[in-house]
Enzyme design. Structure first.
Site, short mmCIF file in Angstrom:
data_model
loop_
_atom_site.label_atom_id
_atom_site.label_comp_id
_atom_site.label_asym_id
_atom_site.label_seq_id
_atom_site.Cartn_x
_atom_site.Cartn_y
_atom_site.Cartn_z
N ALA A 1 -49.17 24.84 32.59
CA ALA A 1 -49.73 23.50 32.67
C ALA A 1 -48.61 22.46 32.32
O ALA A 1 -48.57 21.53 33.07
CB ALA A 1 -50.70 23.42 31.38
N GLU A 2 -47.62 22.85 31.53
CA GLU A 2 -46.59 21.91 31.14
C GLU A 2 -45.35 21.83 32.28
O GLU A 2 -45.06 20.56 32.73
CB GLU A 2 -45.80 22.26 29.82
CG GLU A 2 -46.79 21.90 28.54
CD GLU A 2 -46.70 20.59 28.32
OE1 GLU A 2 -46.26 19.82 28.79
OE2 GLU A 2 -47.62 20.34 27.22
N SER A 3 -45.20 22.96 32.62
CA SER A 3 -43.93 22.97 33.60
C SER A 3 -43.88 23.70 34.91
O SER A 3 -42.99 23.88 35.86
CB SER A 3 -42.56 23.15 32.96
OG SER A 3 -42.74 24.54 32.45
#
Length: 242
Positions: A80-82
């Site tokens: 989700a982040e990167s």
């Protein structure tokens, strides 16, 4: 004409009341189903299941074992982040795989000493982008949030995105579109990584869509109630329509 208008107005009132009750029920069922999804997600956070077939799987599994957090949850957050891009840098200044901001990095280092002995002085971008260090720092921080919220992993994920102060302020997932979408994305990623089918997920989506449709129906019916009521009032110059 009078009786027909009055009958129509009464029918619309009954329809409006029925729609309002159905809307309330749909919201309740959607929330109940969503809680079931979150409960399963939180139970998964307490388990320890290694990931495979993903970038940095070995590093994720190692961090999960060290800091007591299911590697599947770590992988879901990284996705989700990167999207597993180690050189990711957000406009807010969050770095690396788990998008850790320097302030959080310093806080974690002061507690876990993850960079202790590696270099002199403060950590810089070389540390922030290092996959081993970034995963370790992000995992430690996330594990602390899971403990802070008594195993409610959905709240820990919300705090990872919006900050624990914001979660504490609202007593739950903050009503911010970015945060609610982020939590849903992480939970969805976890179900995908773990290979589990989310119980109640389809039901939650179905009832949410039903509530949305009923909401629009309520607005239309309320508008019709007002319109017919205005016609009755104009016609008889009074609220005595019988």
């Amino acid at each position: 004409m009078r009786s027909r208008l009055l009958s129509l107005w009464l029918i619309l009132l009954i329809a409006l009341a029925t729609q309002a009750m159905a809307y309330s029920l749909a919201i309740s069922l959607s929330e109940y189903s969503r809680r079931a999804v979150y409960a399963n997600f939180s139970a998964g956070a307490a388990a320890m299941r290694d990931v495979s077939g993903l970038p940095y799987a070995d590093k994720i599994n190692q961090a999960g074992r060290i800091y007591g957090l299911n590697p599947e949850i770590i992988a879901a957050v990284i996705k989700a982040e990167s999207s597993f891009q180690p050189r990711a840098l957000s406009v807010a200044g969050a770095y690396g795989l788990m998008q850790v901001i320097p302030g959080t990095w310093r806080l974690v280092n002061s507690q876990a000493k993850i960079c202790s002995g590696r270099h002199a002085g403060e950590c810089g971008s070389d540390c922030f982008y290092d996959p081993d260090l970034n995963i370790a720092v992000g995992t430690y921080y996330l594990s602390q949030l899971v403990q802070r919220y008594s195993g409610h992993a959905e709240l820990a994920v919300a705090a990872y995105n919006a900050g624990p102060g914001t979660v504490d302020k609202y007593g739950g997932i903050p009503p911010y579109a970015e945060t609610t979408e982020y939590v849903g994305r992480v939970v969805g990623n976890w179900y995908e990584v773990s290979g589990r089918w989310p119980p109640g997920a389809l039901a939650a989506e179905k009832w949410a869509k039903t509530a949305s449709a009923l909401g629009w129906g309520i607005l239309m019916t309320a508008g019709a109630v007002v319109t017919v009521g205005q016609q009755l009032f104009r016609r008889y110059k009074s609220l005595r329509w019988r």
